[in-house]
Design an enzyme around this catalytic site. Structure first.
Site, mmCIF file in Angstrom:
data_model
loop_
_atom_site.group_PDB
_atom_site.id
_atom_site.type_symbol
_atom_site.label_atom_id
_atom_site.label_comp_id
_atom_site.label_asym_id
_atom_site.label_seq_id
_atom_site.Cartn_x
_atom_site.Cartn_y
_atom_site.Cartn_z
ATOM 1 N N ARG A 1 0.800 -1.216 0.000
ATOM 2 C CA ARG A 1 0.000 0.000 0.000
ATOM 3 C C ARG A 1 0.838 1.274 0.000
ATOM 4 N NH1 ARG A 1 -4.672 0.733 4.434
ATOM 5 N NH2 ARG A 1 -5.393 -1.153 3.373
ATOM 6 N N HIS B 1 -8.144 -3.431 -7.294
ATOM 7 C CA HIS B 1 -7.884 -2.733 -6.035
ATOM 8 C C HIS B 1 -9.181 -2.623 -5.235
ATOM 9 C CE1 HIS B 1 -4.960 -0.417 -3.744
ATOM 10 N NE2 HIS B 1 -5.863 0.520 -3.511
ATOM 11 N N TYR C 1 -16.996 14.131 -13.682
ATOM 12 C CA TYR C 1 -16.821 15.332 -14.501
ATOM 13 C C TYR C 1 -15.477 15.373 -15.228
ATOM 14 C CZ TYR C 1 -20.749 17.067 -11.738
ATOM 15 O OH TYR C 1 -21.967 17.216 -11.135
#
Length: 808
Positions: A29, A75, A119
Site C-alpha cells: 500500500r 484494487h 466530470y
C-alpha cells in the site's frame, strides 16, 4: 457445528494481527517499489488504463470508468482513494513528469479538491507508455487479482528510473518514505554512467545528478545534505522560494514570489504572511496579494516606503513556508522488503530490473521470430514444389488428411503443414516467393541479433543504454530548481536605507547591482559575495553615495545611476537587477561599471567592439540630467557589440587579442576624442572569420592570460608584444594547427600573478592560480588544464583578483 475455542492471550492475538496488517500496508500500500517507483494503487491505475486502451494516442475517457475498472478488477478499496491517487498522478506541481493527462479540474497548488470523477476525463501520458512498454511480452511476473478472475503485474517494465524522476512520499507502519523528484535527463545520464562504471562514486554521480529538481522550482541549498542523502538515504536540504524585488511607480518596493517550495500550500502561505502583517509581528508590509493566474504563480508582498526589503524577506524566510527544510528518507521496497537506499543502490536495483526485463523480452521476441522463421521456410519449400503440393491437397479427403499427406510426403512439420493448407491462393504468385525470401533474410538477421543479446552481456547493456538515451532525447527538460552549495544563514535585521557615506558598489555579470556598507564588505571575503547560481562578480569598487555610477552595456549604451539610489544590501545578498532601475533590452547585458564624483576631471573613456572598432570620448560628455533610460555611448554597426570599456587620465598602451590568436599593441594617443554618437575608428585589421576577444590597457609588468576552446590556457609576458600602429594586422600568438586549431575564447590582462582564473563550459567550470601557468613564447598553444571530452568545450574565461588582507 462443533465449536473450536482457543484460549489465547490478548497480547498475542493483537500482536499477530497487527503484524500481518503492518506487513500488508508496508508491502502492498504505502511504499513504492524500487524497480518502477510506483505504489500498488498507482501501478494498478496505470495498468487498468493501458489494458483498456486508454492511452495517450486515444481520446480522453471519463475518470469514473477508470476508477470502476480499478476497484472492480484490481484494487478492492474505496473509489475515493483510487481517484485521489489517480488525480495526484496528473498534477504537474506534484510530479516532475505527470503520468496521467487529465481534462477538467484536477485540484490546485492551493490544495483545492478536484472535480468529481464523473466530470473529469483522463488518459495515460506519453511518458507513462514507457513504464508499460513491452508488458505483453512476458517481461514481468503476473499474479492473480484479489478474486482470481484475472491477473495483474507485480511490477511494470519501467523503461526509465521513475522512482528518482518522480519521487515518492508515503507513511506505513514503522516506515515512511520521502524521495524527491529529479531531472529526467540528469538521472538517465547518471544511470548510463553507472552502467559503464558500476564502481562509480556518489561524488562522481553528482556531476550528473546535481540534486533534486522540484516541479515547483525554487532554490535548493545544501550540497552536503544532498551528498549525504545520496550516500545513506537520509539527508537534509533547505528549499527556498524564488523572490524578486520590483519597484512600483509610487517608489515603494514589493517582493514578488514566483516559485515556492515543493508541496507547500500556496493559499496557506499567503494567509500566514498576511497574519504576520495583521498581528504586527513584522513592520513594513502594506499588503499581501495572490496574483497567480494562468501565466504562472505570483505572490506580491507590497512594502512601505524606505523599508529594507531584504530584512523583511529574511524575516519571512524564517517565520513562514517561503523557506522549508526537506528531509530525504529514501525508503523503497527492494526484494519484497522495505529498505533505506542511497542513489547507487536505487540505480543498481533499477538496472538489475532492466536486465531482467530486456532478457525476457528478447527471449519472447526470439521465440516468435524462430516460430515465424519455421513457417516461412515451410512456405518457401512448398512454393518450390508447388504443383506436387497442389496435387496432394486436391487428392486429399479433408484438411486433416491434406496435412497428414504433406507431412508424410515432404517431411513438413505440423505447423508448416497448417500454414500451407490455409495459404490463400493469391499468394501463389511469383512475387510472394521474393517477399518470403526477403522476410527470411530479415528474420535471420533479427534472430542473430537477439541471440547475440542473450549470449553477450555487453550487447544487452547496450540495448538498455540505447533505449535510455532515446527516452532522454524525447522527454528531457531543463532544470526547474536552482542549487546553491551552502545553506544561507538568515539574519533578521530592521535596518533602513543608510544616509550618504562611504560604500562599496558591486556589479555581477548577470546585471545584479548593489551598494554595501564598508563594514559588511570587510567582514567577508571577496568571493563570498551574494550571487545567483552561475553568476560571477564583475566589479566591486569603493565609492560614495554622492557619486554617479556609469554602467556600460554590450549595446554600446550606458546607464547613469546615482549611487544613493542603488539598493543598499549586505555583501552576501543578491542586490537588484539593473533592469529594475533602468529598463534594458532582453539581449542586453552589462560590461563594466565606473563611478565619478563629478564630470570635471580631465579623463577619457575608451570603448572597443568585437568587430574591431574603437573610440575615445571625454568624460564630461557622459554627464546628463535624464537617467531613467539607457543613453548612447557609442554607435554600433550591425551585428557588432561593445566588449571592453577603459577609463584613462593619461595616454597608455592598449593591446588587442582576437579569436584566431592575433594581437596588436599601440598607444591611446593614436585615438582622437569624438562625440558619444560617433561610431569610432578601426582598431585592428581583422580577417573575415575573426573577432576581437579582448581590448585592454597594459603595463610593462603585466602579462596576458588566454584560454582556448580546447581547454588550453596560455600566458605571455609583455616582451612578446611589439608596439605598432593602429589598424594593422598584428602578430600571431598561437601555433596554427591544420586539425582542430586552437581558438581563443577569453583573454585578460593580469597585473597580479596571484589572481584566480576560471574557465567555463556549458556544463562545468575549472579554477586555478594564474601563477601556476608558466610564461610561454609566441608560437605555442599553452598548456591543457582540462579534458574537453569530460569538461566540454571552453567558452569563457574570467579572472578575479586575490582577496586583500583585512588589516591593510
Amino acid at each position: 457445528m462443533s465449536e473450536i475455542i482457543q484460549d489465547l492471550s490478548l497480547e498475542d492475538v493483537i500482536g499477530d494481527r497487527f503484524g500481518r496488517y503492518s506487513k500488508y500496508i508496508i508491502q502492498e500500500r504505502a511504499l513504492p517499489d524500487v524497480r518502477d517507483g510506483l505504489k500498488p494503487v498507482q501501478r494498478r491505475i496505470l495498468y487498468a488504463m493501458y489494458d483498456s486502451g486508454n492511452t495517450y494516442d486515444k481520446n480522453f475517457r471519463k475518470s469514473a470508468k477508470t476508477v470502476g475498472d480499478v476497484i472492480g478488477q484490481y484494487h478492492p478499496h474505496g473509489d475515493s482513494s483510487v481517484y485521489d491517487a489517480m488525480v495526484r498522478l496528473s498534477q504537474e506541481w506534484k510530479l516532475r513528469h505527470v503520468l496521467i493527462e487529465m481534462h477538467g479540474n484536477n485540484g490546485s497548488i492551493d490544495n483545492d479538491p478536484p472535480a468529481a470523477m464523473r466530470y473529469t476525463e483522463a488518459k495515460l501520458s506519453r511518458l507513462s507508455e514507457e513504464l508499460l512498454r513491452d508488458i505483453n511480452k512476458d517481461t514481468v511476473p503476473f499474479v492473480p487479482n484479489y478474486d482470481d478472475t484475472t491477473t495483474e503485474p507485480m511490477v511494470l517494465p519501467a523503461r526509465f528510473p521513475n522512482l528518482l524522476i518522480n519521487g515518492s512520499t508515503g507513511i506505513s507502519a514503522g516506515y515512511a518514505t520521502d524521495i524527491p523528484p529529479h531531472n529526467l535527463g540528469e538521472v538517465i545520464q547518471a544511470t548510463l554512467k553507472y552502467i559503464d562504471n558500476p564502481d562509480i562514486s556518489v561524488s562522481q554521480l553528482m556531476k550528473y545528478v546535481k540534486g533534486p529538481d522540484f516541479p515547483t522550482g525554487g532554490i535548493i541549498q545544501g550540497i552536503d545534505g544532498i551528498k549525504k542523502a545520496y550516500e545513506t538515504g537520509k539527508g537534509r536540504i533547505v528549499v527556498r522560494s524564488t523572490v524578486e524585488t520590483e519597484t512600483l511607480r509610487s517608489g515603494r518596493q514589493e517582493l514578488i514570489v514566483t516559485e515556492i517550495p515543493y508541496e507547500v500550500n500556496k493559499s496557506a502561505l499567503v494567509k500566514k504572511i498576511d497574519e504576520l502583517r495583521a498581528d504586527k509581528r513584522v513592520d513594513g508590509i502594506v499588503e499581501v496579494r495572490d496574483e497567480t493566474d494562468r501565466t504562472g504563480l505570483r505572490i506580491a508582498i507590497e512594502l512601505k516606503k524606505d523599508v529594507n526589503s531584504d530584512a523583511i524577506l529574511n524575516f519571512l524566510y524564517k517565520n513562514t513556508d517561503l523557506q522549508i527544510s526537506y528531509n530525504f528518507n529514501m525508503v523503497a521496497i527492494s526484494d519484497g522488503r522495505p529498505k533505506l537506499m542511497g542513489i547507487r543502490e536505487i540505480i543498481d536495483s533499477y538496472l538489475n530490473h532492466q536486465i531482467d526485463v530486456v532478457t525476457k523480452r528478447t527471449r519472447y521476441d526470439l521465440f516468435h521470430a524462430e516460430k515465424r522463421m519455421h513457417i516461412v521456410e515451410g512456405l518457401m519449400k512448398a512454393l518450390s514444389v508447388l504443383d506436387e503440393v497442389i496435387a496432394i491437397i486436391r487428392g486429399s479427403k479433408n484438411k486433416k488428411d491434406a496435412k497428414d499427406n504433406l507431412v508424410a510426403e515432404f517431411d513438413f512439420t505440423e505447423e508448416q503443414a497448417e500454414a500451407i493448407v490455409t495459404l490463400q491462393l493469391y499468394r501463389l504468385t511469383n512475387t510472394d516467393i521474393v517477399a518470403l525470401e526477403k522476410e527470411h533474410g530479415e528474420l535471420e538477421a533479427k534472430i542473430n541479433d537477439l541471440r547475440n543479446i542473450l549470449d553477450n552481456h555487453d550487447a544487452l547493456l547496450n540495448v538498455i543504454k540505447d533505449e535510455l538515451k532515446e527516452i532522454r532525447t524525447r522527454f528531457k527538460t531543463e532544470r526547474l530548481s536552482r542549487i546553491e552549495a551552502e545553506i544561507a544563514e538568515i539574519k533578521i535585521s530592521k535596518e533602513v536605507i543608510v544616509p550618504s557615506e562611504e560604500t562599496i558598489l558591486s556589479l555581477s555579470r548577470d546585471g545584479y547591482i548593489k551598494r554595501t556598507s564598508v563594514r559588511s564588505f570587510n567582514a567577508n571575503r571577496v568571493d563570498e559575495v551574494g550571487l545567483k547560481e552561475g553568476d560571477a562578480l564583475l566589479s566591486h569598487l569603493e565609492t560614495n553615495t554622492q557619486h554617479i555610477a556609469l554602467v556600460f552595456t554590450n549595446k554600446g549604451r550606458y546607464l547613469y545611476l546615482p549611487v544613493h539610489k542603488l539598493p543598499d544590501v549586505k555583501w552576501k545578498d543578491l542586490g537588484q537587477h539593473i533592469s529594475q532601475l533602468v529598463p534594458i533590452e532582453n539581449d542586453e547585458y552589462v560590461l563594466d561599471v565606473f563611478t565619478e564624483p563629478d564630470f570635471k576631471q580631465n579623463a577619457d573613456y575608451i570603448m572597443a567592439t568585437k568587430n574591431g572598432m574603437i573610440k575615445k570620448s571625454e568624460l564630461e560628455l557622459f554627464k546628463t540630467t535624464r537617467f531613467n533610460k539607457p543613453l548612447i555611448a557609442m554607435k554600433l554597426k550591425d551585428n557588432d557589440e561593445l566588449i571592453n570599456v577603459m577609463r584613462i587620465e593619461a595616454d597608455q598602451l592598449i593591446t588587442i587579442v582576437t579569436h584566431t590568436g592575433m594581437s596588436l599593441t599601440y598607444s591611446t594617443d593614436e585615438l582622437s576624442s569624438t562625440g558619444l554618437r560617433a561610431a569610432g575608428v578601426k582598431s585592428i585589421n581583422l580577417k573575415d572569420d575573426d573577432v576581437v576577444e579582448m581590448t585592454q590597457l597594459i603595463q610593462p609588468n603585466d602579462t596576458i592570460l588566454m584560454a582556448t576552446q580546447r581547454g588550453a590556457v596560455k600566458r605571455i609576458g609583455f616582451k612578446v608584444l611589439s608596439e605598432a600602429k593602429r589598424a594593422q594586422r598584428g602578430i600571431k600568438l598561437l601555433k596554427e594547427l591544420k586539425s582542430r586549431p586552437h581558438r581563443i575564447v577569453g583573454a585578460d590582462v593580469i597585473s597580479d600573478p596571484e589572481s584566480i582564473y576560471t574557465i567555463y563550459s556549458n556544463k562545468d567550470s575549472f579554477s586555478g592560480k594564474v601563477s601556476d601557468i608558466h610564461l610561454t613564447e609566441q608560437y605555442t598553444n599553452g598548456s591543457f588544464v582540462v579534458d574537453t571530452d569530460e569538461f566540454g568545450e571552453v567558452n569563457a574565461l574570467s579572472v578575479s583578483v586575490p582577496e586583500t588582507s583585512k588589516d591593510e
